[in-house]
Design an enzyme around this catalytic site. Structure first.
Site, PDB file in Angstrom:
ATOM      1  N   CYS A  27       0.834  -1.202   0.000  1.00 42.47           N
ATOM      2  CA  CYS A  27       0.000   0.000   0.000  1.00 42.47           C
ATOM      3  C   CYS A  27       0.867   1.248   0.000  1.00 42.47           C
ATOM      4  O   CYS A  27       2.010   1.239   0.433  1.00 42.47           O
ATOM      5  CB  CYS A  27      -0.871   0.013   1.244  1.00 42.47           C
ATOM      6  SG  CYS A  27      -1.847  -1.475   1.419  1.00 42.47           S
ATOM      7  N   ARG A  58       4.334  -0.305  -6.680  1.00 43.58           N
ATOM      8  CA  ARG A  58       4.434  -1.197  -5.521  1.00 43.58           C
ATOM      9  C   ARG A  58       3.284  -2.189  -5.467  1.00 43.58           C
ATOM     10  O   ARG A  58       3.258  -3.072  -4.619  1.00 43.58           O
ATOM     11  CB  ARG A  58       4.404  -0.367  -4.233  1.00 43.58           C
ATOM     12  CG  ARG A  58       5.528   0.630  -4.119  1.00 43.58           C
ATOM     13  CD  ARG A  58       5.132   1.800  -3.267  1.00 43.58           C
ATOM     14  NE  ARG A  58       4.782   1.420  -1.927  1.00 43.58           N
ATOM     15  CZ  ARG A  58       5.503   1.679  -0.860  1.00 43.58           C
ATOM     16  NH1 ARG A  58       6.625   2.329  -0.969  1.00 43.58           N
ATOM     17  NH2 ARG A  58       5.116   1.302   0.326  1.00 43.58           N
ATOM     18  N   TRP A  70      -3.014  -2.513  -1.594  1.00 43.89           N
ATOM     19  CA  TRP A  70      -2.674  -3.893  -1.993  1.00 43.89           C
ATOM     20  C   TRP A  70      -3.281  -4.742  -0.887  1.00 43.89           C
ATOM     21  O   TRP A  70      -2.806  -4.738   0.244  1.00 43.89           O
ATOM     22  CB  TRP A  70      -1.156  -4.017  -2.067  1.00 43.89           C
ATOM     23  CG  TRP A  70      -0.606  -5.397  -2.217  1.00 43.89           C
ATOM     24  CD1 TRP A  70      -0.105  -6.192  -1.239  1.00 43.89           C
ATOM     25  CD2 TRP A  70      -0.447  -6.144  -3.423  1.00 43.89           C
ATOM     26  NE1 TRP A  70       0.343  -7.377  -1.753  1.00 43.89           N
ATOM     27  CE2 TRP A  70       0.148  -7.380  -3.083  1.00 43.89           C
ATOM     28  CE3 TRP A  70      -0.758  -5.895  -4.765  1.00 43.89           C
ATOM     29  CZ2 TRP A  70       0.444  -8.355  -4.036  1.00 43.89           C
ATOM     30  CZ3 TRP A  70      -0.453  -6.874  -5.701  1.00 43.89           C
ATOM     31  CH2 TRP A  70       0.138  -8.083  -5.341  1.00 43.89           C
ATOM     32  N   ASN A  75      -1.198   1.958   6.335  1.00 44.77           N
ATOM     33  CA  ASN A  75      -0.420   0.806   5.870  1.00 44.77           C
ATOM     34  C   ASN A  75      -0.057  -0.010   7.091  1.00 44.77           C
ATOM     35  O   ASN A  75       0.301   0.569   8.118  1.00 44.77           O
ATOM     36  CB  ASN A  75       0.901   1.244   5.218  1.00 44.77           C
ATOM     37  CG  ASN A  75       0.692   1.849   3.860  1.00 44.77           C
ATOM     38  OD1 ASN A  75      -0.410   1.850   3.341  1.00 44.77           O
ATOM     39  ND2 ASN A  75       1.766   2.379   3.299  1.00 44.77           N
ATOM     40  N   GLY A  76      -0.064  -1.302   6.980  1.00 51.02           N
ATOM     41  CA  GLY A  76       0.310  -2.144   8.117  1.00 51.02           C
ATOM     42  C   GLY A  76      -0.801  -3.110   8.448  1.00 51.02           C
ATOM     43  O   GLY A  76      -1.694  -3.361   7.639  1.00 51.02           O
ATOM     44  N   GLU A 100      15.997 -24.795  -5.802  1.00 57.67           N
ATOM     45  CA  GLU A 100      15.644 -23.388  -5.954  1.00 57.67           C
ATOM     46  C   GLU A 100      16.889 -22.548  -6.275  1.00 57.67           C
ATOM     47  O   GLU A 100      16.841 -21.630  -7.093  1.00 57.67           O
ATOM     48  CB  GLU A 100      14.945 -22.883  -4.674  1.00 57.67           C
ATOM     49  CG  GLU A 100      14.627 -21.407  -4.631  1.00 57.67           C
ATOM     50  CD  GLU A 100      13.750 -20.900  -5.784  1.00 57.67           C
ATOM     51  OE1 GLU A 100      13.215 -21.709  -6.549  1.00 57.67           O
ATOM     52  OE2 GLU A 100      13.639 -19.674  -5.916  1.00 57.67           O
ATOM     53  N   LYS A 119      17.294 -20.146  -9.527  1.00 59.01           N
ATOM     54  CA  LYS A 119      17.623 -18.714  -9.449  1.00 59.01           C
ATOM     55  C   LYS A 119      18.806 -18.390 -10.333  1.00 59.01           C
ATOM     56  O   LYS A 119      18.810 -17.407 -11.067  1.00 59.01           O
ATOM     57  CB  LYS A 119      17.967 -18.287  -8.012  1.00 59.01           C
ATOM     58  CG  LYS A 119      16.877 -18.045  -7.036  1.00 59.01           C
ATOM     59  CD  LYS A 119      15.971 -16.893  -7.288  1.00 59.01           C
ATOM     60  CE  LYS A 119      14.884 -17.229  -8.264  1.00 59.01           C
ATOM     61  NZ  LYS A 119      13.654 -17.789  -7.789  1.00 59.01           N
ATOM     62  N   GLU A 175      17.987 -18.627 -14.093  1.00 60.51           N
ATOM     63  CA  GLU A 175      17.004 -17.610 -14.459  1.00 60.51           C
ATOM     64  C   GLU A 175      17.636 -16.231 -14.659  1.00 60.51           C
ATOM     65  O   GLU A 175      17.350 -15.539 -15.624  1.00 60.51           O
ATOM     66  CB  GLU A 175      16.029 -17.559 -13.282  1.00 60.51           C
ATOM     67  CG  GLU A 175      14.702 -17.113 -13.513  1.00 60.51           C
ATOM     68  CD  GLU A 175      13.784 -17.263 -12.310  1.00 60.51           C
ATOM     69  OE1 GLU A 175      14.217 -17.518 -11.165  1.00 60.51           O
ATOM     70  OE2 GLU A 175      12.606 -17.066 -12.538  1.00 60.51           O
ATOM     71  N   HIS A 210      25.517 -41.576  -9.139  1.00 56.96           N
ATOM     72  CA  HIS A 210      24.725 -42.357 -10.110  1.00 56.96           C
ATOM     73  C   HIS A 210      24.668 -41.671 -11.476  1.00 56.96           C
ATOM     74  O   HIS A 210      23.848 -42.012 -12.307  1.00 56.96           O
ATOM     75  CB  HIS A 210      23.317 -42.590  -9.564  1.00 56.96           C
ATOM     76  CG  HIS A 210      23.320 -43.339  -8.278  1.00 56.96           C
ATOM     77  ND1 HIS A 210      23.681 -44.664  -8.184  1.00 56.96           N
ATOM     78  CD2 HIS A 210      23.072 -42.935  -7.009  1.00 56.96           C
ATOM     79  CE1 HIS A 210      23.630 -45.047  -6.922  1.00 56.96           C
ATOM     80  NE2 HIS A 210      23.263 -44.017  -6.182  1.00 56.96           N
ATOM     81  N   LYS A 226       6.480 -12.437 -15.568  1.00 58.76           N
ATOM     82  CA  LYS A 226       6.228 -12.545 -14.129  1.00 58.76           C
ATOM     83  C   LYS A 226       5.077 -13.495 -13.838  1.00 58.76           C
ATOM     84  O   LYS A 226       5.138 -14.273 -12.901  1.00 58.76           O
ATOM     85  CB  LYS A 226       5.947 -11.150 -13.542  1.00 58.76           C
ATOM     86  CG  LYS A 226       5.814 -11.141 -12.024  1.00 58.76           C
ATOM     87  CD  LYS A 226       7.121 -11.473 -11.331  1.00 58.76           C
ATOM     88  CE  LYS A 226       6.977 -11.645  -9.835  1.00 58.76           C
ATOM     89  NZ  LYS A 226       8.095 -12.387  -9.245  1.00 58.76           N
TER      90      LYS A 226
HETATM   91  O1  M6R Z   1       2.921 -16.964  -9.733  1.00 53.87           O
HETATM   92  P1  M6R Z   1       3.379 -18.383  -9.544  1.00 53.87           P
HETATM   93  O2  M6R Z   1       3.978 -18.596  -8.197  1.00 53.87           O
HETATM   94  O3  M6R Z   1       2.309 -19.385  -9.822  1.00 53.87           O
HETATM   95  O4  M6R Z   1       4.511 -18.584 -10.614  1.00 53.87           O
HETATM   96  C1  M6R Z   1       5.128 -19.807 -10.790  1.00 53.87           C
HETATM   97  C2  M6R Z   1       6.406 -19.681 -11.581  1.00 53.87           C
HETATM   98  O5  M6R Z   1       6.129 -19.171 -12.857  1.00 53.87           O
HETATM   99  C3  M6R Z   1       7.419 -18.798 -10.880  1.00 53.87           C
HETATM  100  O6  M6R Z   1       7.705 -19.248  -9.600  1.00 53.87           O
HETATM  101  C4  M6R Z   1       8.726 -18.712 -11.682  1.00 53.87           C
HETATM  102  O7  M6R Z   1       9.349 -19.954 -11.663  1.00 53.87           O
HETATM  103  C5  M6R Z   1       9.621 -17.632 -11.117  1.00 53.87           C
HETATM  104  N1  M6R Z   1      10.060 -16.769 -12.156  1.00 53.87           N
HETATM  105  C6  M6R Z   1      10.824 -18.153 -10.447  1.00 53.87           C
HETATM  106  O8  M6R Z   1      11.658 -17.165  -9.971  1.00 53.87           O
END
Ligand code: M6R
Length: 616
Positions: free
Chosen positions: A2, A27, A79, A105-106, A489, A493, A496, A512, A611
């Site tokens: 927010c 934001r 938000w 906000n909060g 993960e 990262k 990506e 293996h 995104k």
């Molecule tokens: O909005 P979601 O959490 O459903 O999105 C899933 C994936 O598309 C998302 O986590 C994607 O892998 C990210 N870019 C990873 O950083």
């Protein structure tokens, strides 16, 4: 997240408010609104409140036709956290008589109790928000005090939680009362008058000399100036900060990119996701549980379905759902789950995890699971998103809007939320005592502080490790148990944001196959924190080291032995193994970002990625 804006002075307030709200829109928003002080036909001042669901542009076009020359007002872009996005839930919120308006906000942790008490005393609520209690509390106090600043002070003294707050009262034209606790509030005096905002970006055109209010400080803004006081009403002399950020830097809160800003928000995400969730007697409070305790107790199988980073949060969840609640749990990519014929009965719980709440595969999997009779629980960051709407129950991750394409803070919010769900299931099924659940809940909260320490203390070791990783063509991430989930993960990262090929493997599986990849200089990044499988991970790393790998480890503070097999060690604080994903992820996020920067990549908007993935 927010945004708050307020202005009182010698210029039209509405344009200043709209401009400020537009600046803060990055934001995240679901609705926006303003309250403007105007003189009525009878000469008596009143407040006009104009609110709109959607973008600030919608509010701006409505205000174009607004002719009153108000020079004092407050505004907000919301938000959602409590209550769905709607006009009624949009700020500002008003008192029963409409003469007091607030933006906030909060989170008000004790809002349910306060709301009940206020209703008993005759107050009528018009929204589902926690914020509205402020309007009514200030109204009551104003009736006694006849002074807005004193009324705000009295109102916040009854509130537990976090607030950045601005209030106006039609009976004190030209005054904005401001309060702050654990939520940013910035004030400043410009040529045309006094300003308040929750984000410096909304002020930098008016003034670059600002006061960042500290917790439990208050401010009274009038066209003539600003008076700051403490909680007793005593005058204080706040420190003035000169801001020399440009617009781009201001949007990022002074960080060079959103990814780093969002990584640094993670301690707050842990705190906000947990705030108000456990009562004094150890009961858990879930946003919209949607399932009866009997239905929860009947659950005999859990599927966590998700994509990408959210899927990795599911891998962590499997360990605690099985470990704490002793319910068999499978984790599946939603894109696979939807095309299989999984075994689903009415006692199956499908947990759908999605930051955006609109990923096409996850939504399709939810719909399919519901048709087959499963109960569905959503974990999402977006209130009112399709995942939230189509699930029986929801936990919101309270990460606030995530702008960088690579998920960081929402991942941490997802893990924390999934752990809450696991604790709930364990309690309902009497698999954990209240004492143990309380202890785990407390330790979960402690991770906020531990993340902060990593952020404060690990940058040198992470930078050195990134220098070793960045020139490579490929990297391998390994770990066991919780460490394996984090390795997956970490690898995602890195690939990506740096476009470096990375793969993750359970460390025990190395021999293996993947060990064939190792040649001198090949980076192996290991989660080697103290855990029941620590010794096994160390032996796996020795095998890599013997073949010339450059070994980078995330290890537990005080572990000197690890230095014998690792070229680079990033230390993190000791935590119970089940919480290590929360802390161990942070250095791997930072490592990926540093490596990407060394490789000249745009960490906020990696190529080929969106995104939210709303198509199959
Ligand atoms: O909005 P979601 O959490 O459903 O999105 C899933 C994936 O598309 C998302 O986590 C994607 O892998 C990210 N870019 C990873 O950083």
């Amino acid at each position: 997240m927010c945004g708050i804006i307020g202005f009182t002075g010698r210029s039209q307030a509405k344009d200043i408010l709209v401009e400020g709200l537009t600046r803060m829109e990055y934001r995240g928003y679901d609705s926006a609104g303003v309250a403007l002080e105007v003189a009525g036909a009878d000469g008596e001042a009143r407040l006009d409140v104009i609110r709109r669901v959607g973008k600030v542009a919608g509010l701006a076009s409505e205000l174009e036709g607004y002719k009153d020359e108000s020079t004092c007002g407050i505004g907000h872009t919301r938000w959602a956290t409590h209550g769905r996005p709607s006009t009624a839930n949009a700020h500002p919120h008003t008192s029963c008589d409409g003469r007091i308006a607030v933006v906030h906000n909060g989170i008000v942790e004790n809002f349910a109790e306060l709301r009940e008490e206020l209703q008993d005393r005759g107050h009528e609520f018009k929204s589902d928000t926690d914020t509205e209690v402020f309007a009514h509390l200030i109204e009551e106090a104003y009736g006694c005090e006849g002074d807005l600043m004193a009324a705000v002070r009295e109102a916040v003294s009854q509130v537990a939680g976090a607030y950045g707050l601005a209030a106006v009262c039609a009976d004190e034209p030209g005054t904005i009362a401001v309060a702050r606790k654990d939520s940013p509030i910035i004030i400043g005096m410009g040529e045309m008058g006094a300003y308040v905002a929750s984000d410096v970006i909304a002020l930098i055109d008016a003034t670059r000399d600002v006061v960042v209010l500290a917790d439990d400080q208050f401010a009274k803004l009038t066209p003539e100036g600003i008076e700051c006081t403490d909680s007793e009403g005593r005058a204080i002399q706040p420190e003035v900060t000169h801001v020399d950020w440009d617009l781009d830097m201001a949007e990022k809160g002074g960080y060079p990119d959103f990814m780093l800003k969002e990584i640094h928000e993670q301690p707050r995400v842990v705190r906000d996701t947990l705030v108000g969730r456990m009562s004094a007697n150890g009961e858990l409070d879930i946003d919209e549980l949607g399932l009866s305790l009997q239905e929860l107790n009947d659950i005999d199988r859990v599927y966590v379905i998700a994509c990408g980073t959210s899927y990795h949060a599911g891998l962590v969840a499997k360990n605690v759902i099985e470990g704490w609640a002793r319910i068999p749990c499978e984790v599946e990519a939603a894109s696979e789950f939807r095309y299989r014929d999984p075994i689903i009965t009415p006692s199956t719980l499908v947990v759908a995890v999605s930051q955006s709440g609109e990923t096409a595969d996850t939504l399709a999997a939810i719909r399919d699971a519901r048709i087959k009779g499963a109960k569905v629980f959503g974990i999402t960051n977006v209130v009112g998103s399709p995942v939230a709407r189509e699930s029986d129950g929801v936990i919101y991750t309270k990460a606030n809007k995530e702008i960088a394409v690579a998920s960081t803070k929402s991942f941490i919010g997802q893990i924390v939320s999934l752990m809450l769900l696991a604790l709930l299931l364990a309690q309902v099924k009497y698999r954990l005592s209240t004492k143990t659940a309380r202890m785990l809940f407390r330790e979960l909260g402690d991770t906020a502080e531990q993340i902060q320490r990593i952020l404060d203390e690990s940058s040198d070791s992470i930078h050195e490790a990134a220098e070793a990783v960045a020139p490579a063509h490929s990297a391998l991430f390994v770990g066991r148990g919780m460490g394996a989930a984090i390795a997956y993960e970490g690898a995602l990262k890195l690939k990506e944001v740096s476009y470096l090929h990375a793969e993750a493997y359970a460390a025990g599986e190395m021999k293996h196959g993947p060990i064939a990849l190792i040649e001198p200089g090949f980076p192996v990044i290991a989660v080697a924190t103290k855990s029941p499988t620590y010794d096994k991970v160390v032996s796996n790393l020795m095998e890599c080291r013997a073949r010339g790998a450059v070994v980078v480890t995330v290890a537990t503070e005080g572990d000197e032995e690890i230095k014998k097999i690792a070229d680079h060690v990033i230390y993190i604080p000791q935590v119970r193994d089940c919480f290590s994903p929360i802390t161990a992820s942070v250095p791997l996020q930072l490592l990926a970002r540093e490596a990407a920067l060394l490789r000249g990549c745009d960490v906020d908007q990696p190529r080929n990625l969106a995104k939210s993935v709303t198509v199959e």
